[in-house]
Design a protein around this motif. Structure first.
Motif, PDB file in Angstrom:
ATOM      1  N   GLN A 199      33.041 -55.388  -9.386  1.00 33.43           N
ATOM      2  CA  GLN A 199      33.688 -55.710 -10.651  1.00 33.43           C
ATOM      3  C   GLN A 199      33.364 -54.628 -11.671  1.00 33.43           C
ATOM      4  O   GLN A 199      32.472 -53.805 -11.461  1.00 33.43           O
ATOM      5  CB  GLN A 199      33.215 -57.078 -11.169  1.00 33.43           C
ATOM      6  CG  GLN A 199      33.598 -58.243 -10.269  1.00 33.43           C
ATOM      7  CD  GLN A 199      33.277 -59.584 -10.887  1.00 33.43           C
ATOM      8  OE1 GLN A 199      32.318 -59.710 -11.660  1.00 33.43           O
ATOM      9  NE2 GLN A 199      34.069 -60.598 -10.583  1.00 33.43           N
ATOM     10  N   ASP A 200      34.073 -54.646 -12.814  1.00 30.07           N
ATOM     11  CA  ASP A 200      33.812 -53.657 -13.857  1.00 30.07           C
ATOM     12  C   ASP A 200      32.388 -53.787 -14.399  1.00 30.07           C
ATOM     13  O   ASP A 200      31.783 -52.801 -14.815  1.00 30.07           O
ATOM     14  CB  ASP A 200      34.804 -53.822 -15.011  1.00 30.07           C
ATOM     15  CG  ASP A 200      36.215 -53.435 -14.608  1.00 30.07           C
ATOM     16  OD1 ASP A 200      36.361 -52.687 -13.625  1.00 30.07           O
ATOM     17  OD2 ASP A 200      37.170 -53.876 -15.274  1.00 30.07           O
ATOM     18  N   GLU A 237      24.186 -55.855 -12.530  1.00 33.72           N
ATOM     19  CA  GLU A 237      24.906 -54.941 -13.416  1.00 33.72           C
ATOM     20  C   GLU A 237      24.634 -53.469 -13.133  1.00 33.72           C
ATOM     21  O   GLU A 237      25.426 -52.614 -13.528  1.00 33.72           O
ATOM     22  CB  GLU A 237      24.549 -55.258 -14.875  1.00 33.72           C
ATOM     23  CG  GLU A 237      24.966 -56.667 -15.307  1.00 33.72           C
ATOM     24  CD  GLU A 237      24.582 -56.958 -16.748  1.00 33.72           C
ATOM     25  OE1 GLU A 237      23.933 -56.092 -17.377  1.00 33.72           O
ATOM     26  OE2 GLU A 237      24.944 -58.046 -17.246  1.00 33.72           O
ATOM     27  N   GLU A 238      23.531 -53.158 -12.473  1.00 34.40           N
ATOM     28  CA  GLU A 238      23.132 -51.751 -12.312  1.00 34.40           C
ATOM     29  C   GLU A 238      23.449 -51.178 -10.939  1.00 34.40           C
ATOM     30  O   GLU A 238      22.913 -50.126 -10.570  1.00 34.40           O
ATOM     31  CB  GLU A 238      21.629 -51.611 -12.583  1.00 34.40           C
ATOM     32  CG  GLU A 238      21.196 -52.073 -13.961  1.00 34.40           C
ATOM     33  CD  GLU A 238      21.862 -51.264 -15.079  1.00 34.40           C
ATOM     34  OE1 GLU A 238      22.058 -50.051 -14.884  1.00 34.40           O
ATOM     35  OE2 GLU A 238      22.183 -51.849 -16.120  1.00 34.40           O
ATOM     36  N   VAL A 239      24.317 -51.849 -10.170  1.00 32.96           N
ATOM     37  CA  VAL A 239      24.621 -51.374  -8.820  1.00 32.96           C
ATOM     38  C   VAL A 239      26.131 -51.327  -8.608  1.00 32.96           C
ATOM     39  O   VAL A 239      26.908 -51.849  -9.412  1.00 32.96           O
ATOM     40  CB  VAL A 239      23.960 -52.270  -7.748  1.00 32.96           C
ATOM     41  CG1 VAL A 239      22.451 -52.291  -7.933  1.00 32.96           C
ATOM     42  CG2 VAL A 239      24.517 -53.693  -7.804  1.00 32.96           C
ATOM     43  N   THR A 240      26.529 -50.706  -7.502  1.00 31.74           N
ATOM     44  CA  THR A 240      27.944 -50.602  -7.152  1.00 31.74           C
ATOM     45  C   THR A 240      28.105 -50.670  -5.639  1.00 31.74           C
ATOM     46  O   THR A 240      27.151 -50.432  -4.892  1.00 31.74           O
ATOM     47  CB  THR A 240      28.547 -49.286  -7.687  1.00 31.74           C
ATOM     48  OG1 THR A 240      29.935 -49.198  -7.320  1.00 31.74           O
ATOM     49  CG2 THR A 240      27.826 -48.076  -7.111  1.00 31.74           C
ATOM     50  N   LEU A 241      29.321 -50.981  -5.195  1.00 31.53           N
ATOM     51  CA  LEU A 241      29.646 -50.940  -3.769  1.00 31.53           C
ATOM     52  C   LEU A 241      30.383 -49.656  -3.389  1.00 31.53           C
ATOM     53  O   LEU A 241      30.775 -49.483  -2.239  1.00 31.53           O
ATOM     54  CB  LEU A 241      30.513 -52.144  -3.394  1.00 31.53           C
ATOM     55  CG  LEU A 241      29.864 -53.525  -3.495  1.00 31.53           C
ATOM     56  CD1 LEU A 241      30.878 -54.609  -3.131  1.00 31.53           C
ATOM     57  CD2 LEU A 241      28.637 -53.633  -2.608  1.00 31.53           C
ATOM     58  N   ALA A 242      30.564 -48.770  -4.350  1.00 29.81           N
ATOM     59  CA  ALA A 242      31.284 -47.515  -4.094  1.00 29.81           C
ATOM     60  C   ALA A 242      30.388 -46.538  -3.343  1.00 29.81           C
ATOM     61  O   ALA A 242      29.356 -46.101  -3.858  1.00 29.81           O
ATOM     62  CB  ALA A 242      31.763 -46.905  -5.403  1.00 29.81           C
ATOM     63  N   SER A 243      30.767 -46.208  -2.124  1.00 32.80           N
ATOM     64  CA  SER A 243      29.969 -45.282  -1.313  1.00 32.80           C
ATOM     65  C   SER A 243      29.904 -43.910  -1.963  1.00 32.80           C
ATOM     66  O   SER A 243      30.889 -43.404  -2.498  1.00 32.80           O
ATOM     67  CB  SER A 243      30.588 -45.153   0.084  1.00 32.80           C
ATOM     68  OG  SER A 243      30.597 -46.390   0.745  1.00 32.80           O
ATOM     69  N   GLY A 244      28.717 -43.314  -1.934  1.00 30.78           N
ATOM     70  CA  GLY A 244      28.545 -41.981  -2.493  1.00 30.78           C
ATOM     71  C   GLY A 244      28.246 -41.955  -3.971  1.00 30.78           C
ATOM     72  O   GLY A 244      27.922 -40.891  -4.519  1.00 30.78           O
ATOM     73  N   GLU A 245      28.344 -43.099  -4.651  1.00 30.40           N
ATOM     74  CA  GLU A 245      28.061 -43.164  -6.083  1.00 30.40           C
ATOM     75  C   GLU A 245      26.579 -43.439  -6.322  1.00 30.40           C
ATOM     76  O   GLU A 245      25.869 -43.948  -5.456  1.00 30.40           O
ATOM     77  CB  GLU A 245      28.899 -44.271  -6.736  1.00 30.40           C
ATOM     78  CG  GLU A 245      30.395 -44.057  -6.678  1.00 30.40           C
ATOM     79  CD  GLU A 245      30.851 -42.903  -7.553  1.00 30.40           C
ATOM     80  OE1 GLU A 245      30.201 -42.658  -8.595  1.00 30.40           O
ATOM     81  OE2 GLU A 245      31.849 -42.251  -7.205  1.00 30.40           O
ATOM     82  N   ASP A 246      26.106 -43.093  -7.520  1.00 27.97           N
ATOM     83  CA  ASP A 246      24.744 -43.437  -7.900  1.00 27.97           C
ATOM     84  C   ASP A 246      24.575 -44.950  -7.882  1.00 27.97           C
ATOM     85  O   ASP A 246      25.473 -45.693  -8.285  1.00 27.97           O
ATOM     86  CB  ASP A 246      24.417 -42.909  -9.306  1.00 27.97           C
ATOM     87  CG  ASP A 246      24.336 -41.398  -9.343  1.00 27.97           C
ATOM     88  OD1 ASP A 246      24.135 -40.791  -8.276  1.00 27.97           O
ATOM     89  OD2 ASP A 246      24.478 -40.827 -10.444  1.00 27.97           O
ATOM     90  N   HIS A 247      23.423 -45.421  -7.418  1.00 31.35           N
ATOM     91  CA  HIS A 247      23.090 -46.849  -7.370  1.00 31.35           C
ATOM     92  C   HIS A 247      23.972 -47.627  -6.394  1.00 31.35           C
ATOM     93  O   HIS A 247      24.122 -48.834  -6.531  1.00 31.35           O
ATOM     94  CB  HIS A 247      23.171 -47.490  -8.760  1.00 31.35           C
ATOM     95  CG  HIS A 247      22.252 -46.886  -9.771  1.00 31.35           C
ATOM     96  ND1 HIS A 247      21.963 -47.511 -10.960  1.00 31.35           N
ATOM     97  CD2 HIS A 247      21.554 -45.715  -9.788  1.00 31.35           C
ATOM     98  CE1 HIS A 247      21.127 -46.755 -11.667  1.00 31.35           C
ATOM     99  NE2 HIS A 247      20.880 -45.651 -10.961  1.00 31.35           N
TER     100      HIS A 247
END
Length: 208
Positions: A80-81, A158-168
């Motif tokens: 999510q955003d 809030e401080e993570v992502t599922l986007a591969s290759g991105e920070d966190h």
């Protein structure tokens, strides 16, 4: 009389030709509504394909296992955003407050789940919302387990992502893990909130 009939026939023929011309113009006119809808659908499809090509995973499903290797629930992670929404539904847990964290390695080997490593902490800060320079990116609110051992809870990391290759990103080379602890996290004690043993674990990895 013949001239009059001839004249009427010519006038009728002219009216017929004019009417046919109007019908053809209406048929040939572009249907802007349908075309616009098709164009918008095509654009949305292109955006989805581009998102997939960029390595973004919109949702990951995680199976939660206890120390004996039995599946006790499931978590859905949704990009999510505002971060990653974690929807957890599990059972057979001890009643009360239980610590809940994202750990740095996507490997859940029972019975102690030490294989999951420490908390996910890419910025190398202190643990807990009550610490001066915390919390870890993987610190999450405590779970509230019901008397029957079940839990159903939504949490946003809030401080993570599922986007591969991105920070966190939770989907780095070795993945990450969701871990439930035997005690509540006090949000202050180092390095893990004095939350006790690891009693359930789920691997967060790229889905095939």
């Amino acid at each position: 009389m013949k001239k009059w009939l001839y004249l009427m026939a010519v006038i009728t023929l002219l009216f017929f030709i004019a009417a046919c011309g109007e019908d053809n113009e209406q048929t040939d006119a572009p249907d802007t509504g349908d075309n616009q809808t098709s164009t918008e659908q095509g654009a949305n499809s292109d955006e989805t394909e581009e998102s997939e090509e960029d390595g973004e995973s919109e949702m990951v499903t995680v199976s939660m296992m206890d120390g004996e290797g039995e599946e006790i629930g499931e978590a859905e992670l949704i990009e999510q955003d505002s971060g990653v929404l974690i929807y957890l539904e599990a059972s057979k847990l001890p009643e009360g407050e239980r610590g809940f964290h994202i750990h740095e390695s996507g490997l859940c080997e029972g019975p102690d789940f030490k294989s999951a490593g420490d908390h996910f902490n890419p910025t190398n800060v202190s643990h807990g919302t009550e610490s001066e320079d915390g919390p870890h990116a993987g610190d999450l609110p405590n779970l509230e387990v019901e008397e029957d051992g079940s839990v159903e809870q939504e949490i946003t990391a809030e401080e993570v992502t599922l986007a591969s290759g991105e920070d966190h990103s939770l989907l780095d080379e070795d993945g990450t893990a969701l871990v439930v602890h035997g005690e509540a996290d006090d949000n202050e004690s180092q390095p893990a909130g004095d939350a006790g043993d690891r009693i359930a674990c789920g691997e967060i990895n790229e889905e095939d």
